[in-house]
Design a protein around this motif. Structure first.
Motif, PDB file in Angstrom:
ATOM      1  N   THR A  34       0.819  -1.219   0.000  1.00  0.00           N
ATOM      2  CA  THR A  34       0.000   0.000   0.000  1.00  0.00           C
ATOM      3  C   THR A  34       0.851   1.267   0.000  1.00  0.00           C
ATOM      4  N   ASN A  35       2.167   1.116  -0.041  1.00  0.00           N
ATOM      5  CA  ASN A  35       3.063   2.272   0.002  1.00  0.00           C
ATOM      6  C   ASN A  35       3.689   2.467  -1.380  1.00  0.00           C
ATOM      7  N   ASP A  36       3.058   3.305  -2.192  1.00  0.00           N
ATOM      8  CA  ASP A  36       3.521   3.511  -3.566  1.00  0.00           C
ATOM      9  C   ASP A  36       4.952   4.045  -3.624  1.00  0.00           C
ATOM     10  N   GLU A  37       5.304   4.901  -2.674  1.00  0.00           N
ATOM     11  CA  GLU A  37       6.647   5.489  -2.673  1.00  0.00           C
ATOM     12  C   GLU A  37       7.707   4.412  -2.448  1.00  0.00           C
ATOM     13  N   THR A  44     -10.406  -1.522 -15.320  1.00  0.00           N
ATOM     14  CA  THR A  44      -9.895  -1.342 -13.966  1.00  0.00           C
ATOM     15  C   THR A  44      -8.414  -0.991 -13.998  1.00  0.00           C
ATOM     16  N   SER A  45      -7.893  -0.559 -12.851  1.00  0.00           N
ATOM     17  CA  SER A  45      -6.473  -0.206 -12.752  1.00  0.00           C
ATOM     18  C   SER A  45      -5.808  -1.026 -11.655  1.00  0.00           C
ATOM     19  N   MET A  46      -4.523  -1.278 -11.844  1.00  0.00           N
ATOM     20  CA  MET A  46      -3.746  -2.060 -10.890  1.00  0.00           C
ATOM     21  C   MET A  46      -3.446  -1.232  -9.652  1.00  0.00           C
ATOM     22  N   TRP A  70      -1.697  -6.478  -6.382  1.00  0.00           N
ATOM     23  CA  TRP A  70      -2.504  -7.441  -5.627  1.00  0.00           C
ATOM     24  C   TRP A  70      -3.967  -7.033  -5.526  1.00  0.00           C
ATOM     25  N   LYS A  71      -4.337  -6.021  -6.279  1.00  0.00           N
ATOM     26  CA  LYS A  71      -5.738  -5.594  -6.331  1.00  0.00           C
ATOM     27  C   LYS A  71      -5.957  -4.837  -7.629  1.00  0.00           C
ATOM     28  N   ARG A  72      -7.158  -4.939  -8.181  1.00  0.00           N
ATOM     29  CA  ARG A  72      -7.571  -4.071  -9.277  1.00  0.00           C
ATOM     30  C   ARG A  72      -8.781  -3.289  -8.785  1.00  0.00           C
ATOM     31  N   GLU A  73      -8.852  -2.015  -9.186  1.00  0.00           N
ATOM     32  CA  GLU A  73      -9.901  -1.134  -8.680  1.00  0.00           C
ATOM     33  C   GLU A  73     -10.640  -0.488  -9.842  1.00  0.00           C
TER      34      GLU A  73
END
Length: 316
Positions: A27-30, A153-155, A160-163
């Motif tokens: 969950t940490n894009d950086e 959808t987007s990654m 680990w998830k598509r939204e």
């Protein structure tokens, strides 16, 4: 060491050296961006049931640098698999058009994963991560649109998830449970063959677990549907991730309470009882009729091997 020796009893392919999945980083894009650009970052490039590998003097190299993979045509979107000894690993897909450009190159090959694993050409300690990469890349390729509203959808979360940007639905990778079982009746085992098997090959019966079904019920149902045999005493042995495209093989044993086989020809070409002596020869690939059991990279081989080993120990 032969390919057979690389998969000792209880250790089929895709089960060894599981990564630190480091889910807290997803969950940490950086941090993910920093990991992708880390000097030790590596990626498996997946094309259908194959890997893009670099051909080197000492054999194929399966792990590519991220920049190296992109230069070969891999899609820029990476899937964060986890950490191995602190080094980040990713999965990447590649398009048919990009693969076409690699054909004929002496330094690159697109090699079928199953063949590499069966021949022992893929490092055993990497197979678990490769299975993860293959399953995840395949999932993204098949789930690009929202099942709720149809929007692309987007990654997210390192893959680990598509939204869905429209209805905000979240979609997560799935794993399909499959029971695979060794059926025994006294000193015999029940094995079957499918039409697509190599000539002479027999293996354990298997089938998908259905909705709201226990593993035990799935074992009994699949055995009866495919062979007409009734069973009891279902016991769990072990599981094997199976990235074709993303299943979990649940290895079990069961004891038959009936003997007469009625083959479901839509599922199997043949099914029959084999004695311990026959199964031993098939396991060693020494049967005089050319019959043989599943390759050691598959859990079926280990289910049969366990039964043979236990029988041998009991007779000692």
């Amino acid at each position: 060491m032969s390919a057979f020796d690389k998969y000792p009893l209880g250790k089929p392919a895709f089960v060894t050296h599981v990564l630190d999945r480091a889910a807290h980083l997803r969950t940490n894009d950086e941090k993910l961006f920093a990991l992708e650009n880390h000097r030790d970052a590596r990626a498996y490039v997946i094309y259908r049931d194959s890997l893009v590998v670099k051909q080197e003097a000492d054999g194929p190299r399966l792990l590519l640098g991220v920049d190296e993979a992109v230069k070969l045509g891999a899609n820029p979107g990476t899937i964060f698999l986890g950490l191995r000894d602190g080094a980040p690993l990713f999965g990447m897909g590649i398009s048919p058009a990009a693969v076409e450009k690699l054909v004929g190159r002496a330094d690159v090959a697109v090699t079928e994963l199953r063949g590499m694993a069966m021949q022992g050409l893929a490092p055993i300690e990497q197979l678990s991560a490769i299975a993860m990469a293959k399953s995840m890349v395949s999932w993204h390729q098949r789930h690009g649109f929202c099942a709720n509203c149809g929007t692309r959808t987007s990654m997210k979360e390192g893959g680990w998830k598509r939204e869905c940007p429209n209805c905000k639905a979240e979609h997560f990778p799935r794993t399909d449970p499959v029971v695979i079982m060794l059926v025994t009746h006294g000193d015999r085992i029940l094995l079957g063959r499918q039409k697509q098997f190599l000539p002479g090959m027999y293996s354990c019966l298997a089938g998908f677990v259905e909705a709201a079904e226990t593993i035990e019920d799935a074992v009994r149902r699949e055995i009866f549907e495919e062979s007409g045999i009734r069973c009891t005493d279902v016991n769990y042995y072990m599981t094997q991730p199976w990235p074709y495209p993303s299943s979990l093989m649940i290895g079990c044993t069961a004891r038959a309470t009936t003997e007469e086989i009625v083959v479901d020809r839509a599922e199997l070409e043949d099914a029959r009882w084999f004695t311990r002596a026959e199964a031993t020869l098939m396991h060693k690939r020494e049967h005089p009729d050319g019959l043989f059991a599943a390759h050691p990279f598959a859990i079926a081989h280990h289910l049969i091997g366990l039964w043979l080993h236990e029988g041998s120990a009991a007779g000692a």
